[in-house]
Design a protein around this motif. Sequence first.
Motif: not given
Lengths: 279, 404
Positions: A161-182
């Motif tokens: 379950e943790a692995l699934t959540e980490y994958d989800r977190a990675l997607t969210e984190m990348k989106k967040l980082r991209e938003r901050i970069r913009i």
Amino acid sequence: MTDERDITEQDTGPIGPETVEGSAEEPVWADDDSTDVWADDSGEDEGAERERDPIAHAMLVVALGLVVTLVATTGVLYFYLSTLNKAPRTTVERDVAAAEAVVSEEPTSAAAWARLAYAYAEADRYEDALDALERAESADDAESLVVVRADILRLAGRTREALTEYDRALTEMKKLRERIRIERAKKGITGDIGDDGLLQVYWGRGLAKRDLGDVEGAIADLELASKENSRQVDVWVELGDLYAKSGDADKAEAAYRTALMFVPDFGEALAGLRALGRE
Amino acid sequence: MAAEMSSEGTQISRARVVLAVAIILLLALLVALVVVFMNLIKPAGLPQGEQAADKLRWERSMYGFGPSPDEQLLLPSSVAIAPNGDVYATDPMRARVMVFRPDGTFRRLLHTGAGGTGKGQFIRPEAIDIDREGDVYIADSWANKIIVFDAAGRYVREWPVDVQARGVGVTDDRVYVLDVGKVLVFDKQGNRLSAFGERGPAPGQIDAYQGITGRDGFIYVAEPFNKRISVFTEKGDIEWVVPSGRAKRSGPSREATGTDSSASDAVPGHRWDLPQDLVFDAAGRLIVVDAFRFEIAVVDPKTGKAQAVFGEFGRNEGQFYYPTSIDYDPARDWFAVADTNNNRIQIVRIPGSANPGAAALWRASSSPYRYLAVPFMLMLLAIALGLWSVRGGLRRGIFTEGVA
């Protein structure tokens, strides 16, 4: 019609030895399922009857002794627990106490609840941790807490379950980082954002994969973690351990020595080198 | 007649079954109660796995007397163990001393009022030691005095010192006070007997605070800033000094070298980084706590050479983060360590300190689990009574007559 005395005798049964035909002197034990098998209405032969089954007598003594023991134990333990103060006795308990104190002062802070969730998880109180996480997620200032959930699930041993959540977190984190970069680009800010969000995800996911026996996957994630922040000695030591496990002693040695560059006496890195025979 | 006997046997058998079930249920209840109790008193976050007998063994930690930060230790600077096993920890930032029972529970607070510098008050309890009678000697580094309390926490006496009182060590008839570069020797009434020392790095000079103790007329000083242990007579003559040796970098870890170092065959690369306090154990070994190495070192008091080291850096129980003070409980064969940056006192054991049998009994009597002896003894008593009852029946022959 049955009189009252008969009803009583039939319903309850005689409580002492009965005299039956042909054996006037020999009392027969009543058909009673109670443990009071020695009772005798006459009272004259009570002592003798009690000794008819010394084993049952001994068992009764033991049972009564256990009752006394139980009562005494309850009293003693209550006394001891009442003398205990509520001070923490370990670092983990202190962290919980400190996090609870912060939450009581800042009940609407997502960060405070997230900290409490971690503290509960470290204390193996995983259900409490997930409850605290829900409070964090419902707080006004809540941001993405997927990685916190993933960490708690990993600590709870719910690794898949943790692995699934980490994958989800990675997607969210990348989106967040991209938003901050913009946002930063709009303001003309360039350069590294400088947060450790991705490091946390790669680190946690690497450990989860390690726990599942996926050494190669764990190495890949921890290498990504080391690129996010190359000064994390824990990451280098874990990488060293995993390289050693995969049979790559040279890479393992390099990882341990990188850790020692930042903390010269780091015990786990030295132990790793010792295990490799390359002190 | 046979039918009667059979009926009687059935009755007896049924009674036994009922009693056996009752006993099993009661035992299960008792076990459940004990398990609940053990879970209640077992703290979360205990060291993982079995603690090896040849390593440092953690017994318990003491953080304070309540859950809030104000009720907990903040950078405890010194620790001492009373003859009854109570552990005293200075909490200098809050001008108080916390007293714990050997089982880790809180006993009382020694607090004379915030900011008090008057008679009977202390403001900065920097160091602490306790004599054989249980009198508590506190070095107040701001009021520059030694203040004495009895075992019940009542004020006894105090006397001023013309140095900054940063360390105190008490023997049967002496009180040693340490400033950064000076040692003062008093009798227990506070009469000054001698003084010596000047600050500096040369052998015979002193650059230290806090770590001082005495034995057989010698004064042992841990010198953190000179990275060495020095031993003096009461007149100030130096008995021996063992510095850390020349430290060199060769690869990841530095090693002490040179014949004048504390390194030995047992601990080849040993060096001092910040030896801050020292105490003798029951085996006559000098035990030194090194804050920057996060270690407890066992030292031969005749040569100053390290014989063993224990401990590592960390926040978990059994690890240290700038340990600055140490004291020894000979009865229980354990050490109290002021784990300063972890804001706690740790009770730990190291191998080879004392008579293990006697100490184990004392430790058992100081265990939080000691109350479980009560139900255990009562249970044994109940079983003994039961056996006694059977034995009585056998002796009178009733057992065979009635049951056969």
